[in-house]
Design an enzyme around this catalytic site. Structure first.
Site, short mmCIF file in Angstrom:
data_model
loop_
_atom_site.label_atom_id
_atom_site.label_comp_id
_atom_site.label_asym_id
_atom_site.label_seq_id
_atom_site.Cartn_x
_atom_site.Cartn_y
_atom_site.Cartn_z
N MET A 159 -12.59 45.74 52.59
CA MET A 159 -11.98 44.10 52.62
C MET A 159 -12.89 43.16 52.55
SD MET A 159 -8.37 44.60 54.58
CE MET A 159 -9.01 44.66 56.36
N HIS A 196 -21.19 44.37 55.97
CA HIS A 196 -22.29 44.63 56.77
C HIS A 196 -22.77 45.87 56.71
CE1 HIS A 196 -19.27 47.25 58.73
NE2 HIS A 196 -18.52 46.23 58.84
N GLU A 197 -23.90 46.48 57.25
CA GLU A 197 -24.59 47.80 56.98
C GLU A 197 -23.67 48.87 57.11
OE1 GLU A 197 -27.48 49.17 56.29
OE2 GLU A 197 -28.09 46.99 55.61
N HIS A 202 -20.43 48.79 55.49
CA HIS A 202 -20.21 48.96 54.15
C HIS A 202 -21.17 49.58 53.32
CE1 HIS A 202 -17.41 45.78 55.63
NE2 HIS A 202 -16.54 46.51 55.37
N VAL A 258 -21.92 53.38 61.73
CA VAL A 258 -23.23 52.29 61.66
C VAL A 258 -22.96 51.26 63.03
CG1 VAL A 258 -24.76 50.75 60.60
CG2 VAL A 258 -23.54 52.69 59.23
N SER A 260 -18.60 45.63 62.55
CA SER A 260 -17.06 45.32 62.12
C SER A 260 -17.26 43.92 61.33
CB SER A 260 -16.30 45.46 63.08
OG SER A 260 -15.03 44.90 62.92
#
Ligand code: AMP
Length: 281
Positions: A30, A34-35, A37, A176, A185
């Site tokens: 979505m 961030h790390e 993803h 992560v 998140s």
């Protein structure tokens, strides 16, 4: 990396790779990368000839009063991060491309969606299961990559794949975390400074439970007490803190030999989740 908006464009782009006998990976997201993803994208890129990252804030998985309108969106930044991670295609469709007028189908998984996040977010997993099934139909990936951060989501997707005989391998990637343990998140952006400090207690609660198990405390009561004490000390009243079977989310009365400890809590303006697979030694 190409950014594509329509189902037809994605199908065309993927067809060439498939006809050459290449393999295709899909990373559903979505956005607000961030790390966490990026770790999924890197795992997919290491394993496939073509990687499609979908970026779609899926309205059907948000309940009334949830944060659909406020959900962080920055496609330009996301596109640059996905490209750096090695993605080949960013599929960022408008809502009407995914849910055209007259859309009338929904996938509902029974049982495992009644508990944990499903208990407080009715319809959430129908939205997830439906959009993920559509993405599988659009991209027809060999494998799709999901984060263990959303452990219940992984189980729901695995169940859809099994029950509907979908020809997709579901890969779950490790959670992560920030340096202080907070699970990354997109919703961490909602935390102000005080809430950000309070949010550390979620992973610390999981750490405390893990230490209790390592010290021989495998009964659910003891494990939950160890985690609950950390939350209470931080002033957090969790939406849920539960020990469940990692296979089917049935209640677990002990870590024997393993169990999933899952937590959700409202912290400041965010609703955050975290989990840990506990294993008895
Ligand atoms: P989202 O954009 O929040 O829907 O997440 C897209 C995918 O990234 C899902 O499969 C998530 O489980 C995964 N993900 C989100 N946060 C993390 C994290 N901290 N570590 C690993 N995967 C994550």
């Amino acid at each position: 990396m190409q950014t594509l908006r329509t189902v037809a464009e994605v199908r065309d782009a993927v067809r060439a790779t498939r006809e050459r006998g290449g393999s295709v990976g899909l990373v559903p997201t979505m956005g607000a990368f961030h790390e966490g993803h990026l770790s999924l994208m890197r795992a997919a890129c290491a394993a496939h000839d073509l990687v499609v990252v979908s970026l779609f804030v899926n309205p059907t998985q948000f309940g009334p009063g949830e944060d659909l309108a406020a959900y962080p969106r920055d496609e330009q930044r996301d596109a640059s991060l996905a490209e750096d991670a090695g993605a080949d295609i960013l599929f960022a469709p408008p809502v009407a491309e995914v849910y055209p007028d007259g859309f009338a189908t929904s996938i509902h998984v029974t049982g495992i969606t009644d508990v944990l996040c499903g208990a407080t977010r009715p319809g959430h997993f129908d939205g997830v299961a439906t959009v993920v099934t559509k993405l599988f139909g659009i991209v027809r990936p060999d494998a799709a990559y999901f984060g263990q951060k959303d452990a219940q989501q992984v189980l729901v997707v695995r169940r859809v794949v099994r029950d509907l005989n979908l020809d997709v391998r579901v890969v779950a990637c490790p959670i992560v975390r920030e340096a202080d343990g907070l699970a990354m998140s997109s919703r961490n952006a909602y935390l102000d400074a005080a809430a950000r400090v309070q949010a550390r207690a979620l992973s610390r609660a999981l750490d405390a439970a893990q230490s209790a198990v390592a010290a021989g405390q495998v009964a659910a009561t003891g494990v939950l007490a160890a985690a609950g004490a950390v939350l209470a000390e931080a002033g957090i009243d969790p939406e849920y803190l539960e020990l469940r079977s990692p296979d089917d989310l049935a209640p677990a009365d002990a870590v024997a030999p393993s169990a999933l400890l899952a937590v959700a809590a409202r912290i400041g303006a965010a609703r955050l989740i975290d989990n840990r697979l506990l294993e008895a030694s």
